[in-house]
Design an enzyme around this catalytic site. Structure first.
Site, PDB file in Angstrom:
ATOM      1  N   CYS A 105      18.009  16.722   3.647  1.00  9.61           N
ATOM      2  CA  CYS A 105      16.201  17.161   3.814  1.00  9.61           C
ATOM      3  C   CYS A 105      16.059  18.236   2.747  1.00  9.61           C
ATOM      4  O   CYS A 105      16.439  19.487   3.219  1.00  9.61           O
ATOM      5  CB  CYS A 105      16.125  17.470   5.173  1.00  9.61           C
ATOM      6  SG  CYS A 105      14.367  18.134   5.436  1.00  9.61           S
TER       7      CYS A 105
ATOM      8  N   CYS B  36      13.533  20.856   4.047  1.00 10.86           N
ATOM      9  CA  CYS B  36      14.128  21.888   5.264  1.00 10.86           C
ATOM     10  C   CYS B  36      15.167  22.951   4.556  1.00 10.86           C
ATOM     11  O   CYS B  36      15.029  24.004   4.991  1.00 10.86           O
ATOM     12  CB  CYS B  36      15.097  20.964   6.336  1.00 10.86           C
ATOM     13  SG  CYS B  36      14.414  19.378   6.935  1.00 10.86           S
ATOM     14  N   ASP B  37      15.717  22.532   3.556  1.00 10.26           N
ATOM     15  CA  ASP B  37      16.791  23.345   3.260  1.00 10.26           C
ATOM     16  C   ASP B  37      17.018  23.901   1.620  1.00 10.26           C
ATOM     17  O   ASP B  37      17.639  24.621   1.246  1.00 10.26           O
ATOM     18  CB  ASP B  37      18.259  22.627   3.344  1.00 10.26           C
ATOM     19  CG  ASP B  37      18.451  22.383   4.787  1.00 10.26           C
ATOM     20  OD1 ASP B  37      18.154  22.737   5.609  1.00 10.26           O
ATOM     21  OD2 ASP B  37      19.328  21.246   4.912  1.00 10.26           O
TER      22      ASP B  37
END
Ligand code: FAD
Ligand code: NAP
Length: 317
Positions: free
Chosen positions: A135, A138-139
């Site tokens: 992701c 997200c990261d």
């Protein structure tokens, strides 16, 4: 002790497909629960920008998710938390067991979507959360000004790779063929992005590093068999999706790969069980097609429950 609750319709999964089904079914005055093992929104929460949803030039995935959630709960549908572990059929009733509660319902709409396939190479599991990610949204921020690789050649790999170019120093795409699968417009952007480069015919052999952090990826050229190392601190894996149908095997409603088979009305082979969105066998897995499926099933459950009520002389609403 687990509580037993009753609804006309339980929708499993609150992504775009499930939320749209909830809008339609609750607007038809049925009592509706959307159950999700996480926050509503599904894959939209992992998408930076959506620019192919009608009505918006571009919208952030989580923003579209908030708007859909507002629509889906407007007519009384509830959202509940829980991982569905099994479904049982008891005459015309269906029983849903989650890790927390038990539900009895007349109809079920399965909208559990799909999740990322893992590469299965050495180091992948060990370095998850320590450099290996599925992701970018997200990261990605953990890799500011660092070198990262993206594995895969589909829409997800290339679009999320482009997103990463806003953060990382460089983004190297590793693809097993010499042609991308991604939509042409996304490919054009990628080829003209200076921060992005491509290694064709390239497969990951292992993900390497020290105890708690990725430092490189070993790759093989599947034409020449030459093995080499690429220095990178982030590895973003986008090699396709698999259906979230674990726990529903006893229903025998999937194809050999685990995708649920439906007809054009989103009905599975079991009366009263519908399936919508990415989890079903379909050509194009998109937000637009997920909401289309959701609306058909949301209306379909009303017809199904009305027919059941007519059989038993009950009133539906
Ligand atoms: P999902 O969105 O996957 O939602 C399924 C929900 O079910 C999840 O919330 C999950 O938590 C829940 N769930 C699963 N199993 C259980 C269980 N056992 N119990 C309870 N809950 C469960 N499409 C576009 O149109 N435009 C884009 O720009 C775009 N970008 C994308 C970017 C990425 C990185 C990815 C991966 C996909 C993208 N897509 C895009 C595709 C799009 O996101 C999907 O087609 C869409 O989200 C499918 O919706 P869905 O409701 O069927 O499933
Ligand atoms: P995908 O389309 O299935 O692409 C997977 C990619 O990974 C392919 O390029 C494939 O190579 C490669 N691959 C598969 N297994 C591999 C392995 N073991 N090792 C190395 N590479 C491997 O998956 P996706 O990109 O996640 O997309 C999933 C769905 O979501 C699609 O329907 C897509 O259209 C949709 N989506 C849409 C958008 C958008 O509309 N903007 C964005 C993201 C996703 P080959 O090409 O050789 O098969």
């Amino acid at each position: 002790m687990a509580e037993t609750k009753q609804y006309d319709v339980v929708i499993i999964g609150a992504g775009p497909a499930g939320m749209t089904a909830a809008t339609y079914a609750s607007r038809a005055n049925l009592s509706v629960l959307m159950l999700d093992r996480g926050i509503y929104g599904g894959q939209m929460n992992n998408t930076a920008e959506v620019e192919n949803y009608p009505g918006f030039d571009s919208i952030l995935g989580p923003d579209l998710s908030e708007k859909m959630y507002a629509s889906s709960t407007r007519f009384g549908a509830e959202y509940g938390f829980g991982t569905v572990e099994s479904i049982e059929i008891d005459g015309q009733n269906k029983i849903i067991n989650t890790d927390m509660d038990r539900y009895i319902t007349k109809a079920i709409i399965i909208a559990t979507g799909s999740e990322h396939i893992h590469l299965g190479t050495d180091g992948e599991e060990h370095y998850q959360g320590r450099g290996v990610s599925y992701c970018a949204v997200c990261d990605g921020a953990f890799f500011r000004n660092e070198d990262v690789v993206v594995v895969g050649g589909g829409d997800s790999a290339i679009e999320e790779g482009l997103y990463l170019t806003n953060l990382a120093k460089s983004v190297t795409v590793l693809h097993r063929r010499d042609k991308l699968r991604a939509q042409q417009i996304i490919q054009n952007r990628a080829f003209s992005n200076e921060k992005m480069s491509f290694r064709w015919h390239t497969e990951v052999v292992s993900i390497n590093g020290d105890d708690d952090k990725v430092t490189s990826v070993s790759v093989i050229n599947n034409q020449t068999q030459e093995v080499s190392q690429i220095n990178a601190s982030g590895v973003f894996v986008y090699v396709g999706l698999k259906a979230n149908t674990q726990g529903f095997e006893n229903l025998n409603i999937t194809d050999d790969d685990g995708w649920i088979i439906t007809d054009d009305h989103m009905r599975t082979a079991i009366p009263g069980i519908f399936a919508v969105g990415d989890v079903r066998v379909k050509e194009l897995r998109q937000i637009t097609t997920a909401v289309g499926d959701g609306s058909i099933a949301g209306q379909g459950v009303y017809d199904y429950i009305s027919a059941l009520a007519a059989e038993t002389n009950e009133q539906v609403i």
